[in-house]
Design an enzyme around this catalytic site. Structure first.
Site, mmCIF file in Angstrom:
data_model
loop_
_atom_site.group_PDB
_atom_site.id
_atom_site.type_symbol
_atom_site.label_atom_id
_atom_site.label_comp_id
_atom_site.label_asym_id
_atom_site.label_seq_id
_atom_site.Cartn_x
_atom_site.Cartn_y
_atom_site.Cartn_z
ATOM 1 N N ARG A 285 0.460 -1.137 0.334
ATOM 2 C CA ARG A 285 0.422 0.140 0.040
ATOM 3 C C ARG A 285 0.570 0.990 -0.475
ATOM 4 O O ARG A 285 0.285 2.053 -0.902
ATOM 5 C CB ARG A 285 -0.757 -0.066 1.316
ATOM 6 N N ASP A 343 -19.870 5.431 10.470
ATOM 7 C CA ASP A 343 -20.157 6.004 11.317
ATOM 8 C C ASP A 343 -21.198 7.509 11.245
ATOM 9 O O ASP A 343 -19.651 8.570 10.696
ATOM 10 C CB ASP A 343 -18.919 6.376 12.508
ATOM 11 N N SER A 393 -17.120 -4.418 8.348
ATOM 12 C CA SER A 393 -16.819 -3.113 9.014
ATOM 13 C C SER A 393 -15.398 -3.090 9.411
ATOM 14 O O SER A 393 -14.399 -3.884 10.656
ATOM 15 C CB SER A 393 -17.784 -3.495 10.287
ATOM 16 N N HIS A 446 -26.156 -18.741 10.690
ATOM 17 C CA HIS A 446 -25.520 -20.880 11.332
ATOM 18 C C HIS A 446 -27.172 -21.530 10.871
ATOM 19 O O HIS A 446 -26.620 -22.949 10.877
ATOM 20 C CB HIS A 446 -25.640 -20.721 12.680
ATOM 21 N N ASP A 450 -22.277 -23.302 7.664
ATOM 22 C CA ASP A 450 -21.477 -23.704 9.110
ATOM 23 C C ASP A 450 -19.881 -23.752 8.608
ATOM 24 O O ASP A 450 -19.515 -23.008 8.005
ATOM 25 C CB ASP A 450 -21.582 -25.535 8.300
#
Lengths: 476, 372
Positions: A285, A343, A393, A446, A450
């Protein structure tokens, strides 16, 4: 100016107007006013009709535009009572008395007349006496500090409520700098003084709070992962704070969040976390940042995380699916519309980058820049905020290592990243080296996902990021 | 001679001890100050600060300021009614609500603002405006300018070049006015035109007027010349030095508490939430699958928030459960496109995942958000 109080609880007395308790000399103007005297045994106050005073320029009538008080409110001298308007002039009418509002003579948009009563105020004589008694009872402060209030030749103005607060906290009014009108000491001044004494940082005032969006659009970091991250100062409350609970209705966007999160609860979540060594990616980067800047784009880590996720989803498409309401059908979504948690002032919003499966890392960076600037300006459109199939996130820009993210319906998986930390790790030769470590925490539904699928997806994602050059082989 | 900036450090100790009368004291009954900032919120905050903290008994103050593009509405006005909010957002023009009354104005660097601070007793708008006219005539005697009894200044008997508003407090008062030197008239007229139909309110309405820039009559004029001429006239009338002091509205030491005032002026609660109660009754023309739906929307908005809302949709166009969720969500929300967008997109997550439904929902919501 001495204060004369009249105890008139039990007897009806005709009181000569010049003895009535007011603070400034202008009280004598009112000596010719008519007064109404209450004779009930319950209240000891007398009702004063506060008239609308002269506005100037020969104006005789005004429109009442806003009331700052309602019947039953207690007011202090100099508190604002209402706002009236006349011919492009807006006038704030302030109270001349301490007392309780008993009647408002006008409603909003009514015409009020100069010289006619505006409000009726009940002057509560007994309350005033009580505050003087409080002064005597507080040992460290001398009685003189509070009643004489002379600072270097200036009289200190402060309402009884403010004086009480000062007394409760053993503060000398002479040491507080007043920032109100005419040097009045306001409640904020007492609190600021307290904060300096206890070294505490006061919580910001609730109504004037704006958090600049740039600081809070955390999901797309520019450089905060590296070093210059702001460490939030813990807010500690000053001692002896005379605060009150505040209840507000849950409205608007918050209501929608309540609904979404309640629906999310119905999804049986399981979590899976891992540690990623981003040493090589950090280096990559650094090399690519100037290239992107030349093209006018800020390159963060997110475009890499997003592209790697999409490559993983190609192998494990069930993570990009949706389960219908009755759990009868699973829909495998063709597009990878990867949401990025942001946010903002409103709260959490999740715009998504559409069709990541056909985007290059640079394309994703461009789109993220666009979404971020729209998000800060509060101008994201409905298409940006709908259609997401998978969410990431980056809570690490604010802080943290492990998280337990909540899946956003109708999706079935979500990932949260902690902050990148420089930690010691063993390399293949058994030597201790510096490594850039970040933790990822996945949550999945779930009912259709799995643990093994999640683990394999995570491993694939991790391998792309730990060896960024391997992404080259699979980029479409 | 013209503009001098004086950073007078001697003032500071004075400020810290008694933040009242003694600082900025000059010999004579007046003080002329000019803001170095073009930020409308910072400059409005300076007005608030002077109004709340300065003792104007011994000296009156003239405050000169200019702003980068902004629309300023009066204390009791309705921004949806007064300007084209969508255009403002597109062009990044700020919206501010001032504390004085009166109507809506457009500010840019080609417009100068003058604020005359006096005690409440000495509040006198006509005198101030006559001072401005006298200054203009002294600068360019051939200018045909005069003051009307509505406190406007007209050029050539028909074009408005200045609007006035005032704020009166307990002990002090201020009168401020604009002066069009070289403002962008095209932007002015387009942003001050509201596309809103069906809005009913008791908010103070603006009175539209034909405007003209002073520079159109005399291209040799500049904003600086006008500012200087007015300062000169003020200095003469108050018998003080023709000396303009520059102030920085971000200086918290000189103006303690100014940053809080600036922040408050930028809050949604102040700019939009102070709008007097109003109601909307309008129709959305939505094009859906080769047909045009006329959907009637009625809303009551108080303190900038939707108090009551009704959308007249064709039966079963949206499932009734979803419709009531929408209305429940809207009630209590800010009448603000950002908040409503966040609300409706979040609600979409919990309704049945049906493409047809989603496209109807998006269509309806986008049309509604366009109202805001």
């Amino acid at each position: 100016v001495c204060i004369h109080r009249v105890r008139s609880c039990s007897s009806i007395r005709f009181i000569k107007s010049k003895y009535v308790c007011v603070f400034d000399k202008s009280a004598f103007k009112f000596s010719h006013q008519q007064r109404l005297f209450r004779t009930s045994a319950v209240s000891c106050g007398q009702i004063v009709q506060f008239k609308l005073s002269d506005i100037g320029e020969g104006i005789t009538e005004v429109t009442v535009k806003e009331w700052y008080v309602k019947e039953g409110d207690s007011v202090s001298q100099f508190d604002s009572i209402c706002e009236v308007q006349s011919d492009k002039a807006s006038v704030t009418i302030t109270s001349r008395y301490d007392g309780i509002i008993r009647k408002l003579h006008y409603s909003i948009d009514d015409t009020a007349f100069v010289g006619k009563p505006l409000v009726d105020i009940e002057i509560d004589a007994s309350k005033g006496v009580a505050s003087e008694e409080d002064v005597v009872e507080t040992p460290p402060m001398s009685h003189e500090e509070h009643t004489h209030q002379e600072i270097k030749g200036h009289k200190t103005l402060a309402t009884p409520a403010v004086r009480r607060l000062a007394m409760e906290n053993n503060i000398k009014l002479s040491e507080v700098v007043g920032t109100g009108k005419d040097n009045r000491i306001l409640k904020e001044d007492i609190l600021n003084y307290l904060a300096k004494q206890t070294g505490a940082i006061l919580p910001p005032s609730p109504k004037a709070e704006i958090v600049p969006p740039q600081q809070r659009a955390e999901a797309v970091p520019a450089a905060p992962k590296d070093k210059a991250r702001k460490i939030p100062v813990p807010v500690s409350r000053p001692i002896a704070f005379a605060g009150k609970d505040k209840t507000e209705p849950v409205t608007g966007f918050q209501k929608a969040m309540v609904k979404t999160m309640s629906a999310a609860l119905k999804i049986p979540h399981f979590g899976y976390s891992d540690e990623i060594d981003l040493t090589q990616l950090v280096q990559l980067r650094e090399e690519l940042k100037p290239v992107a800047e030349m093209r006018g784009v800020k390159l963060s880590f997110m475009p890499f995380f997003i592209k790697a996720a999409s490559l993983g989803l190609l192998q494990y498409p069930i993570l990009n699916a949706s389960l219908d309401e009755n759990c009868q059908n699973v829909t495998y979504k063709a597009s990878h519309n990867i949401g990025v948690a942001m946010d903002t002032e409103q709260g959490l919003i999740v715009p998504n980058v559409k069709n990541v499966q056909v985007c290059s890392v640079f394309d994703i960076a461009v789109e993220l820049n666009r979404l971020q600037s729209l998000g800060s300006a509060g101008q994201l459109g409905t298409s940006d905020l709908t259609g997401g199939t998978f969410t990431l996130s980056n809570i690490g820009t604010i802080g943290g290592t492990y998280a337990k993210p909540v899946i956003l319906p109708p999706e079935v998986a979500i990932g949260a990243f902690g902050k990148i930390q420089v930690l010691p790790r063993f390399n293949s030769k058994g030597e201790v080296v510096k490594a850039q470590i970040m933790n990822v925490s996945w949550s999945a539904d779930h009912r259709i996902i799995d643990g093994a699928t999640m683990a394999r997806f995570s491993n694939l994602w991790k391998s792309y990021l730990e060896n960024p050059t391997s992404m080259l082989l699979d980029l479409k | 001679m013209v503009l001098q900036s004086v950073k007078n450090c001697l003032w500071l100790p004075c400020v810290l001890r008694t933040p009242k009368a003694c600082f900025w004291s000059t010999a004579g009954g007046g003080l002329i100050i000019q803001s170095v900032s073009n930020d409308v919120y910072q400059n409005l905050a300076v007005e608030d600060w002077i109004h709340d903290h300065m003792d104007l008994e011994k000296q009156q103050v003239l405050f000169l300021w200019r702003n980068s593009p902004a629309v300023v509405i009066g204390r009791h006005q309705n921004p949806w009614q007064e300007c084209n909010l969508r255009l403002l957002r597109q062009k990044n023009i700020k919206l501010a609500r001032r504390r004085s009354g009166g109507g809506t104005v457009y500010h840019d660097l080609g417009n100068i603002n003058l604020t005359f601070f006096t005690t409440r007793k000495k509040y006198e708008r006509m005198e101030n405006l006559k001072l401005v006219v006298k200054a203009l005539k002294a600068l360019r005697p051939q200018l045909d300018v005069h003051v009307t009894d509505r406190y406007d200044i007209l050029l050539d008997r028909q074009y408005k070049i200045s609007g006035t508003a005032a704020k009166l407090g307990r002990t002090s008062a201020y009168h401020h006015c604009t002066l069009l030197c070289n403002a962008d008239k095209f932007v002015l007229s387009s942003v001050l035109k509201s596309p809103f139909k069906g809005l009913k309110s008791n908010a103070t309405p603006s009175v539209p007027a034909l405007v003209k820039n002073l520079l159109e009559d005399d291209p040799s004029l500049t904003s600086e010349m006008l500012l200087d001429a007015i300062a000169k006239e003020y200095a003469m009338q108050h018998q003080i030095d023709h000396h303009i002091t520059l102030i920085n509205p971000a200086d918290e030491i000189l103006l303690p508490g100014i940053s809080d005032k600036t922040k408050e002026l930028q809050t949604w609660e102040w700019v939009y939430g102070k709008t007097p109660k109003f109601s909307i009754s309008t129709g959305l023309n939505m094009v859906y699958k080769d047909s045009v739906l006329d959907v009637k929307v009625n809303m009551d908005v108080k303190h900038g928030r939707i108090e009551d809302c009704n959308i007249d949709l064709p039966e079963q166009w949206l499932p009734p459960g979803l419709y009531s969720e929408l209305v429940k969500g809207l009630t209590g929300s800010k009448f603000c496109p950002n908040e409503i967008t966040a609300l409706v997109t979040t609600l979409l997550r919990v309704c049945p995942q049906d493409d047809e439904l989603h496209s109807r929902w998006s269509l309806l919501c986008e049309n509604m958000i366009r109202l805001m």
